[in-house]
Design a protein around this motif. Structure first.
Motif, PDB file in Angstrom:
ATOM      1  N   LYS A 253     -61.732  62.565  59.915  1.00  0.00           N
ATOM      2  CA  LYS A 253     -61.624  63.472  60.000  1.00  0.00           C
ATOM      3  C   LYS A 253     -61.007  64.329  58.870  1.00  0.00           C
ATOM      4  O   LYS A 253     -62.151  65.106  58.444  1.00  0.00           O
ATOM      5  N   LYS A 254     -60.235  63.652  57.841  1.00  0.00           N
ATOM      6  CA  LYS A 254     -59.729  64.289  56.750  1.00  0.00           C
ATOM      7  C   LYS A 254     -61.104  63.926  55.672  1.00  0.00           C
ATOM      8  O   LYS A 254     -61.182  64.987  54.113  1.00  0.00           O
ATOM      9  N   ARG A 255     -61.604  62.792  55.685  1.00  0.00           N
ATOM     10  CA  ARG A 255     -62.381  62.568  54.261  1.00  0.00           C
ATOM     11  C   ARG A 255     -64.004  63.040  54.307  1.00  0.00           C
ATOM     12  O   ARG A 255     -64.514  62.536  53.158  1.00  0.00           O
ATOM     13  N   CYS A 256     -64.263  62.898  55.541  1.00  0.00           N
ATOM     14  CA  CYS A 256     -66.071  63.559  55.968  1.00  0.00           C
ATOM     15  C   CYS A 256     -65.796  64.325  57.114  1.00  0.00           C
ATOM     16  O   CYS A 256     -65.100  64.796  57.086  1.00  0.00           O
ATOM     17  N   ASP A 257     -67.234  64.370  56.836  1.00  0.00           N
ATOM     18  CA  ASP A 257     -67.091  66.019  57.908  1.00  0.00           C
ATOM     19  C   ASP A 257     -67.342  65.484  59.489  1.00  0.00           C
ATOM     20  O   ASP A 257     -68.240  64.919  59.932  1.00  0.00           O
ATOM     21  N   ALA A 258     -66.315  65.962  59.723  1.00  0.00           N
ATOM     22  CA  ALA A 258     -65.997  65.434  61.659  1.00  0.00           C
ATOM     23  C   ALA A 258     -67.300  66.189  62.385  1.00  0.00           C
ATOM     24  O   ALA A 258     -67.396  65.438  63.863  1.00  0.00           O
ATOM     25  N   ARG A 259     -67.760  66.764  61.804  1.00  0.00           N
ATOM     26  CA  ARG A 259     -69.069  67.478  62.742  1.00  0.00           C
ATOM     27  C   ARG A 259     -69.783  66.454  62.742  1.00  0.00           C
ATOM     28  O   ARG A 259     -71.551  66.426  63.568  1.00  0.00           O
ATOM     29  N   ASP A 260     -70.146  65.050  62.342  1.00  0.00           N
ATOM     30  CA  ASP A 260     -70.743  64.426  62.028  1.00  0.00           C
ATOM     31  C   ASP A 260     -70.508  62.724  63.258  1.00  0.00           C
ATOM     32  O   ASP A 260     -70.986  61.751  63.425  1.00  0.00           O
ATOM     33  N   LEU A 261     -69.134  62.855  64.049  1.00  0.00           N
ATOM     34  CA  LEU A 261     -68.813  62.604  64.866  1.00  0.00           C
ATOM     35  C   LEU A 261     -69.015  62.625  66.278  1.00  0.00           C
ATOM     36  O   LEU A 261     -69.930  63.401  66.508  1.00  0.00           O
ATOM     37  N   LEU A 262     -69.793  61.363  66.649  1.00  0.00           N
ATOM     38  CA  LEU A 262     -70.585  61.551  68.165  1.00  0.00           C
ATOM     39  C   LEU A 262     -69.969  62.001  68.959  1.00  0.00           C
ATOM     40  O   LEU A 262     -70.314  63.086  69.481  1.00  0.00           O
ATOM     41  N   PHE A 263     -68.819  62.215  69.265  1.00  0.00           N
ATOM     42  CA  PHE A 263     -68.693  63.360  70.464  1.00  0.00           C
ATOM     43  C   PHE A 263     -66.945  64.080  69.477  1.00  0.00           C
ATOM     44  O   PHE A 263     -66.637  63.244  69.039  1.00  0.00           O
TER      45      PHE A 263
END
Length: 263
Positions: A253-263
């Motif tokens: 979440k700090k380094r990438c786009d949290a919207r790309d998490l599966l859930f």
């Protein structure tokens, strides 16, 4: 301020600092660019290890791709190389997708990692009967969580406190273009070599596959079908993974786009 993530956290001599040495053993030097790549299994690392091997002049291309499997340690940097690197990068992955990939690849195919997992459990399971739910629940025990590099925490592989770039496998096209632009690295797709992905399958979302055993999933894969990563998860398993891999979620979440998490 120390450059390395684990060096200052222990009074042991650096060669005996297990956390630092683990991270060093999963780092690769790109000689032409004075760069360091930290590889994390199941995070596109076959593609990146192949690309590093070609860039370092050891093989010509994917035709010699199996060379990488016996040469993980060939490009480990010296301490001086790690300190002097001008560019450092790592590829992260959604923890939910990474675990699904481990099960659908290593366990369904009964690769050596699956047999070693069985040994950790004192051979009290049959691999054909193993379900994704059982696998995930077992990871709540630290000895099982830390028993294999394919499912231990991604944060364990980080050598540095800060990297020049953090990429995500979910947005890998950005890594390809950025690495070409910044360090002239041509990324070579290793999936035709490894056959580890699920890209070529019809992905199934028609029911809950969390309790379908590995043998039955292997039959589906022979038919060109495979449970989607999302279909392996129940609300209970989502919460277990969030708890077990809390550091990885914070990192992502700090380094990438949290919207790309599966859930």
């Amino acid at each position: 301020m120390s450059l390395f993530k684990y060096s200052s956290g222990s009074q042991l001599s650096l060669p005996k600092n297990d956390q630092h040495q683990f991270a060093m053993q999963h780092a690769m030097t790109l000689f032409h660019a004075n760069a360091i790549y930290s590889f994390i299994p199941k995070n596109g690392c076959s593609t990146m290890r192949l690309s590093v091997a070609v860039a370092n002049g050891c093989i010509d291309g994917i035709e010699q791709g199996h060379w990488i499997h016996n040469n993980n340690g060939t490009f480990i940097p010296s301490l001086a190389e790690a300190v002097r690197a001008n560019y450092k990068f790592v590829v992260l992955r959604c923890p939910f997708r990474r675990l699904a990939s481990v099960f659908l690849d290593k366990f369904v195919a009964k690769e050596i990692n699956a047999w070693m997992y069985r040994d950790v459990l004192n051979r009290n399971i049959e691999l054909d009967d193993l379900t994704f739910e059982s696998f995930v629940l077992s990871l709540q025990k630290k000895d099982i969580l830390n028993s294999d590099i394919h499912w231990c925490q991604q944060s364990d592989f980080l050598l540095y406190k800060e990297y020049s770039d953090y990429f995500s496998l979910e947005n890998f096209s950005k890594a390809i273009s950025t690495l070409k632009e910044k360090i002239s690295l041509d990324v070579i797709d290793a999936r035709p070599l490894t056959m580890h992905g699920i890209d070529g399958y019809e992905l199934l979302d028609d029911k809950d596959y969390s309790q379908i055993n590995a043998f039955d999933i292997s039959i589906l894969k022979r038919q060109g079908k495979c449970p989607s990563p999302a279909s392996l998860y129940t609300p209970k398993l989502i919460e277990v993974v969030k708890r077990v891999y809390a550091k990885d979620f914070t990192l992502y979440k700090k380094r990438c786009d949290a919207r790309d998490l599966l859930f």
